[in-house]
Design a protein around this motif. Sequence first.
Motif, short mmCIF file in Angstrom:
data_model
loop_
_atom_site.label_atom_id
_atom_site.label_comp_id
_atom_site.label_asym_id
_atom_site.label_seq_id
_atom_site.Cartn_x
_atom_site.Cartn_y
_atom_site.Cartn_z
N LEU A 75 0.81 -1.21 0.00
CA LEU A 75 0.00 0.00 0.00
C LEU A 75 0.85 1.27 0.00
CD1 LEU A 75 -2.73 -1.05 2.57
CD2 LEU A 75 -2.90 -1.01 0.08
N PHE A 76 2.15 1.11 0.22
CA PHE A 76 3.07 2.24 0.26
C PHE A 76 3.02 3.01 -1.06
CE2 PHE A 76 7.21 4.29 -0.10
CZ PHE A 76 7.31 4.88 1.15
N GLY A 77 2.77 4.32 -0.98
CA GLY A 77 2.76 5.18 -2.16
C GLY A 77 1.45 5.20 -2.94
N LYS A 78 0.49 4.42 -2.52
CA LYS A 78 -0.80 4.39 -3.22
C LYS A 78 -1.66 5.57 -2.79
CE LYS A 78 -0.22 0.26 -5.11
NZ LYS A 78 0.70 0.20 -6.15
N PRO A 79 -2.65 5.96 -3.60
CA PRO A 79 -3.55 7.07 -3.23
C PRO A 79 -4.33 6.73 -1.96
CG PRO A 79 -3.84 6.44 -5.54
CD PRO A 79 -2.94 5.43 -4.93
N MET A 80 -4.53 7.74 -1.12
CA MET A 80 -5.18 7.53 0.17
C MET A 80 -6.58 6.91 0.06
SD MET A 80 -4.49 7.48 3.33
CE MET A 80 -2.99 8.44 3.49
#
Length: 139
Positions: A75-80
């Motif tokens: 999930l690192f760097g994915k849109p909130m």
Amino acid sequence: MALLPDIGTSKANNVSDTSTQPNKTYKMLIDDNKIMGHTTNDIEAVEQACYKVLNTERYKHVIYSWNYGVELNSLFGKPMPYVLSEIPRRISEALLQDDRINDITDFDLSYDKKGNVLVKFTVKTNYGDISISKEVNVS
């Protein structure tokens, strides 16, 4: 003279005759980074199991089955908005592998501008409910 125990063929072939394994484990003192010499069971054992699963990244350690752990690193760097929709599903999927856990409910997610997501939820177990919180950094 047979070297194997005589267990009888009817019982060995009866799959429905299985029993639940004991729910006993060594007591962890998480804040002190220690494992006690005595054991714990029931709701405390499930709470420790949840802690261990949520702090083990799935597929990262060869010692664990592919069914053990949670997938949060991806999930690192994915849109909130994507992160907030995925975290409850991934946590539920990871924890429901344990047959002592019946449901994961009451998800409450909050986040800050630094990418820290605080997740609070309730784990419904055979022994009672456990309130858990987990912080995930996705930036």
